[in-house]
Motif scaffolding. Structure first.
Motif, PDB file in Angstrom:
ATOM      1  N   THR A 339      42.712 -21.307 -34.933  1.00 20.13           N
ATOM      2  CA  THR A 339      43.067 -22.720 -35.102  1.00 20.13           C
ATOM      3  C   THR A 339      42.165 -23.645 -34.293  1.00 20.13           C
ATOM      4  N   GLY A 340      41.429 -23.076 -33.331  1.00 22.27           N
ATOM      5  CA  GLY A 340      40.560 -23.895 -32.491  1.00 22.27           C
ATOM      6  C   GLY A 340      41.287 -24.521 -31.313  1.00 22.27           C
ATOM      7  N   GLU A 341      42.583 -24.243 -31.161  1.00 20.61           N
ATOM      8  CA  GLU A 341      43.373 -24.854 -30.083  1.00 20.61           C
ATOM      9  C   GLU A 341      43.323 -24.039 -28.787  1.00 20.61           C
ATOM     10  N   TYR A 342      43.302 -22.718 -28.911  1.00 23.04           N
ATOM     11  CA  TYR A 342      43.431 -21.887 -27.713  1.00 23.04           C
ATOM     12  C   TYR A 342      42.100 -21.302 -27.269  1.00 23.04           C
ATOM     13  N   ILE A 343      41.876 -21.353 -25.972  1.00 22.29           N
ATOM     14  CA  ILE A 343      40.659 -20.828 -25.367  1.00 22.29           C
ATOM     15  C   ILE A 343      41.112 -19.733 -24.407  1.00 22.29           C
ATOM     16  N   VAL A 344      40.820 -18.504 -24.755  1.00 21.04           N
ATOM     17  CA  VAL A 344      41.332 -17.350 -24.018  1.00 21.04           C
ATOM     18  C   VAL A 344      40.229 -16.778 -23.147  1.00 21.04           C
ATOM     19  N   ALA A 345      40.545 -16.552 -21.874  1.00 16.32           N
ATOM     20  CA  ALA A 345      39.542 -16.002 -20.967  1.00 16.32           C
ATOM     21  C   ALA A 345      39.929 -14.587 -20.563  1.00 16.32           C
ATOM     22  N   GLY A 346      38.941 -13.770 -20.314  1.00 15.00           N
ATOM     23  CA  GLY A 346      39.186 -12.414 -19.827  1.00 15.00           C
ATOM     24  C   GLY A 346      38.731 -12.304 -18.383  1.00 15.00           C
ATOM     25  N   GLY A 347      39.646 -12.583 -17.447  1.00 13.33           N
ATOM     26  CA  GLY A 347      39.297 -12.509 -16.022  1.00 13.33           C
ATOM     27  C   GLY A 347      39.303 -11.055 -15.590  1.00 13.33           C
ATOM     28  N   LYS A 348      38.111 -10.500 -15.384  1.00 14.77           N
ATOM     29  CA  LYS A 348      37.990  -9.063 -15.117  1.00 14.77           C
ATOM     30  C   LYS A 348      38.941  -8.576 -14.033  1.00 14.77           C
ATOM     31  N   LEU A 349      39.163  -9.412 -13.024  1.00 15.31           N
ATOM     32  CA  LEU A 349      40.003  -9.000 -11.905  1.00 15.31           C
ATOM     33  C   LEU A 349      41.352  -9.723 -11.912  1.00 15.31           C
ATOM     34  N   ALA A 350      41.639 -10.417 -13.003  1.00 11.25           N
ATOM     35  CA  ALA A 350      42.854 -11.232 -13.024  1.00 11.25           C
ATOM     36  C   ALA A 350      44.061 -10.398 -13.430  1.00 11.25           C
ATOM     37  N   ALA A 351      45.221 -10.784 -12.912  1.00 16.10           N
ATOM     38  CA  ALA A 351      46.460 -10.077 -13.225  1.00 16.10           C
ATOM     39  C   ALA A 351      47.099 -10.630 -14.484  1.00 16.10           C
ATOM     40  N   VAL A 352      46.583 -11.753 -14.999  1.00 14.51           N
ATOM     41  CA  VAL A 352      47.134 -12.362 -16.211  1.00 14.51           C
ATOM     42  C   VAL A 352      45.970 -12.674 -17.152  1.00 14.51           C
ATOM     43  N   ILE A 353      46.321 -12.974 -18.410  1.00 18.02           N
ATOM     44  CA  ILE A 353      45.307 -13.522 -19.319  1.00 18.02           C
ATOM     45  C   ILE A 353      45.604 -15.012 -19.449  1.00 18.02           C
ATOM     46  N   PRO A 354      44.747 -15.858 -18.905  1.00 17.43           N
ATOM     47  CA  PRO A 354      44.993 -17.295 -19.009  1.00 17.43           C
ATOM     48  C   PRO A 354      44.554 -17.825 -20.371  1.00 17.43           C
ATOM     49  N   VAL A 355      45.370 -18.719 -20.918  1.00 20.62           N
ATOM     50  CA  VAL A 355      45.037 -19.336 -22.197  1.00 20.62           C
ATOM     51  C   VAL A 355      45.013 -20.849 -21.982  1.00 20.62           C
ATOM     52  N   HIS A 356      43.840 -21.442 -22.179  1.00 19.74           N
ATOM     53  CA  HIS A 356      43.727 -22.896 -22.059  1.00 19.74           C
ATOM     54  C   HIS A 356      44.009 -23.533 -23.412  1.00 19.74           C
ATOM     55  N   SER A 357      44.509 -24.782 -23.336  1.00 18.31           N
ATOM     56  CA  SER A 357      44.819 -25.527 -24.554  1.00 18.31           C
ATOM     57  C   SER A 357      43.774 -26.618 -24.745  1.00 18.31           C
ATOM     58  N   PHE A 358      43.182 -26.667 -25.934  1.00 20.21           N
ATOM     59  CA  PHE A 358      42.167 -27.691 -26.168  1.00 20.21           C
ATOM     60  C   PHE A 358      42.788 -29.081 -26.186  1.00 20.21           C
ATOM     61  N   SER A 359      43.990 -29.227 -26.774  1.00 20.21           N
ATOM     62  CA  SER A 359      44.585 -30.572 -26.814  1.00 20.21           C
ATOM     63  C   SER A 359      44.972 -31.035 -25.405  1.00 20.21           C
ATOM     64  N   LYS A 360      45.475 -30.101 -24.578  1.00 21.36           N
ATOM     65  CA  LYS A 360      45.787 -30.483 -23.187  1.00 21.36           C
ATOM     66  C   LYS A 360      44.516 -30.832 -22.414  1.00 21.36           C
ATOM     67  N   LEU A 361      43.469 -30.106 -22.731  1.00 16.09           N
ATOM     68  CA  LEU A 361      42.181 -30.391 -22.090  1.00 16.09           C
ATOM     69  C   LEU A 361      41.747 -31.829 -22.383  1.00 16.09           C
ATOM     70  N   GLN A 362      41.925 -32.252 -23.646  1.00 15.83           N
ATOM     71  CA  GLN A 362      41.553 -33.623 -24.008  1.00 15.83           C
ATOM     72  C   GLN A 362      42.414 -34.636 -23.250  1.00 15.83           C
TER      73      GLN A 362
END
Ligand code: RUQ
Ligand code: CUA
Length: 653
Positions: A339-362
């Motif tokens: 959908t182009g809304e979610y930006i998912v990062a793979g933090g190699k050492l992270a305990a979670v998978i963070p998902v950023h929101s494009f609309s919130k970013l704006q």
């Protein structure tokens, strides 16, 4: 069989010891294990039948792309790109050598990571596939109707072009990024002056809509971190591209420890439409830069030109062009959902998978929800841009792909599994062990607006105990997984060439009927072409001898050549007169210091030979082309320097 649980415990211990790259020892597996019923039918493609999909797997340190069929896992072709390939004469023949030119000279190898299919409206359009050269920064374009490399452009000022090429949704650009920040432009400074002198560049290479021709459009000068991976936005986030970074600590040694201090590093969110405007307004600086641009012309002859100068944008001169999104912890992959809304990062050492929101970013940008800045680049507040976090996903998240039903699939390097989770509630729905240490994963169309979502490939680094052992080196592996049901289902293992990082796949129907079968002999414009046996000849020009030679089942013309002397350089220009699909001829001559030629029907290829001994030397066809292939041979006589043996050769009467 090694249970995922044991793996995870052992691997967690390895992680504790700081050995991210380590894997658990595993007991040999002899049984396929439970849950494979029906798998054979799902992957079995009967003899003579076609696979439903082409898959393009990068070769990593092989420098090439390998083309496989899915679901069978059958290997069809290796496309030579950045590495010389003696099998096909790539990078050895005179026509292809220019393709491997760089500002460092002729470079016969690279580390090719991320294939990226050309896109129209965020869907694969079956025209080209791009791939990055990681080591000597380059991007290549392969034409999908010939499955051959047509263009390679060097990326100046960058070092380690890893976050690349990842096309934008309409193939407006392929991107590049500096993995290893360096003095930019290069200069002789102490390594300890990293913070003052080292920086990175994020590059945008424009792609011509019709021809595919690549042009370095502009670069953005960014602080000296390690920019790792990239993904352009799509749909609402079209016009933006996202780049992960690690080493925001700006360490220069023992990065394993020293670049793992910060709780969060950044994803750089780049508004490339804004950058285009700033460049159009003349806000970019002209930096000195020297870089090679190589292309194959219509006649399949390679050319290399050296270009100079790059437009470089300083973020301070173009407000709004870049923001930093704090992201835990040393993020590797960054992936944008359909959908182009979610930006998912793979933090190699992270305990979670963070998902950023494009609309919130704006919104956060509009509200100036910043927590500070890095070299003037605004840092957004994590909580303001976060859509959610996937809790307890596993260990070592790297890359994420998407299906058509709102699910995401993340590869877990350390716990050797793929975890499936929902974009609706960020809850884990399923997990499947993979063998072992998965890097990338790929869903057919998984980076498009509408994934096919039928199969997923796991691309695994380590295969200890999975195959018959082959000495110290074991093949990397792909594993095919059915993702049509609620539960992922393992279908097939197959070994790969080199180390596949990313892969892309497309329905066979989209490109199979576009495949070129022969080059037109009538339209062959190679200066060394010989269009008929009557035109075959040998010409001396000073100390150079040109052999204009033809091949057709099952002979060369000429097949006897005399009058060559020590001190001469001989160019064999071989034209394959066949106009039949699947009838290449090869050519090899004793003592050649390069490779064979493998010449496609209608094509001309040239190989250089410098004789070093007096005598009579055979040459022959290397590709078993007919019942009388073994008879496809000839001789070249080499006389002493200054001999009076005249140039002589035979042609049919
Ligand atoms: S990077 S794992 Cu180029 Cu992830 Cu391969
Ligand atoms: Cu031509 Cu063998």
């Amino acid at each position: 069989m090694m249970s995922p649980r044991v793996t995870r415990v052992a691997l967690a211990a390895a992680l504790g010891a700081g050995l991210i790259g380590a894997v658990a020892c595993a007991k040999p597996s002899t049984k396929a294990g439970p849950g494979f019923s029906g798998a054979a039918e799902q992957v079995y493609v009967p003899p003579g039948k076609y696979d439903g999909y082409y898959a393009f797997l990068s070769g990593g340190f092989s420098g090439q792309i390998a083309v496989y069929g899915l679901p069978s896992g059958r290997l069809f072709r290796v496309i030579p790109i950045f590495s010389q390939d003696p099998e096909k004469g790539w990078g050895y023949s005179e026509q292809t050598r220019p393709m491997l030119m760089t500002s460092y000279g002729f470079i016969p190898w690279d580390d090719a990571h991320h294939p990226s299919l050309s896109k129209t409206d965020a869907m694969n359009d079956g025209r080209w596939i791009f791939i990055n050269g990681n080591n000597t920064p380059r991007i290549a374009r392969v034409d999908l109707s010939e499955m051959d490399t047509k263009e390679i452009i060097e990326i100046p000022n960058a070092a380690g072009n890893h976050g690349s090429p990842f096309v934008t949704q309409g193939t407006e650009y392929v991107v590049g990024a500096t993995r290893f920040s360096v003095p930019t432009p290069q200069k002789d400074v102490p390594i300890s002056s990293y913070k003052e002198n080292f920086s990175g560049l994020i590059s945008f290479v424009a792609v011509d809509k019709t021809s595919g021709k690549m042009t370095l459009a502009f670069q953005i000068h960014v602080p000296g971190y390690d920019y790792d991976l990239a993904r352009p936005g799509k749909g609402p986030s079209h016009g933006w591209a996202f780049f992960t970074s690690y080493n925001t600590e700006q360490a220069t040694n023992l990065l394993e420890r020293n670049a793992s201090q910060n709780d969060k590093d950044y994803i750089a969110a780049v508004n490339w439409k804004q950058a285009e405007e700033c460049v159009a307004q003349g806000k970019a600086d002209n930096w000195p830069a020297k870089y090679a641009h190589n292309w194959m012309d219509e006649a399949q002859i390679g050319h290399s030109e050296m270009l100079s100068g790059a437009k470089v944008l300083e973020p301070a001169k173009c407000p709004g062009v870049i923001y930093y999104l704090p992201t835990p912890k040393s993020p590797h992959g960054v992936d944008v959902d359909p959908t182009g809304e979610y930006i998912v990062a793979g933090g190699k050492l992270a305990a979670v998978i963070p998902v950023h929101s494009f609309s919130k970013l704006q919104k956060a940008i509009a509200n100036k929800d910043f927590t500070g800045d890095a070299n003037g680049i605004p840092i957004l507040k994590y909580e303001s841009i976060l859509a959610g976090e996937v809790q307890k996903p596993g260990l070592g998240p790297l890359h994420t792909e998407f299906d058509a039903n709102g699910n995401a699939y993340t590869s877990m390097f350390i716990s050797s599994e793929i975890v499936k989770w929902s974009l609706k509630d960020f809850q884990v729905k399923d997990r499947i062990p993979v063998y072992y240490s998965i890097g990338h994963l790929m869903i057919i169309g998984g980076d498009t607006r509408q994934p096919e979502g039928k199969y997923m490939l796991a691309l695994n680094k380590i295969t200890k105990d999975r195959y018959l052992p082959t000495g110290p080196e074991l093949a990397q592996a792909a594993q095919l997984i059915d993702i049509t049901g609620d539960k992922m289902k393992m279908l097939l293992d197959f070994p790969t060439i080199g180390e596949p990082h990313y892969a892309q796949a497309i329905a066979a129907a989209a490109i199979k009927d576009k495949q070129l079968r022969t080059y037109s002999l009538a339209e062959n414009k190679d200066p060394g072409v010989t269009r008929s046996e009557k035109e075959a000849r040998v010409e001396r020009k000073g100390k150079t001898v040109h052999v204009y030679m033809t091949s057709i089942r099952s002979h060369f013309v000429p097949d006897n050549i005399e009058g060559v002397q020590l001190g001469d350089t001989v160019y064999f220009h071989l034209t394959n007169l066949e106009q039949d699909w699947d009838v290449p001829h090869g050519f090899a001559v004793t003592g050649a210091r390069n490779s064979e030629l493998l010449v496609m029907p209608g094509q001309t290829r040239t190989v250089t030979w410098v004789p070093e001994r007096v005598g009579v030397f055979p040459f022959y066809c290397t590709d078993f082309c007919s019942a009388l292939h073994q008879e496809m041979q000839g001789y070249i006589r080499v006389s002493a320097a200054g001999s009076n043996v005249p140039i002589a050769f035979n042609t049919p009467k």
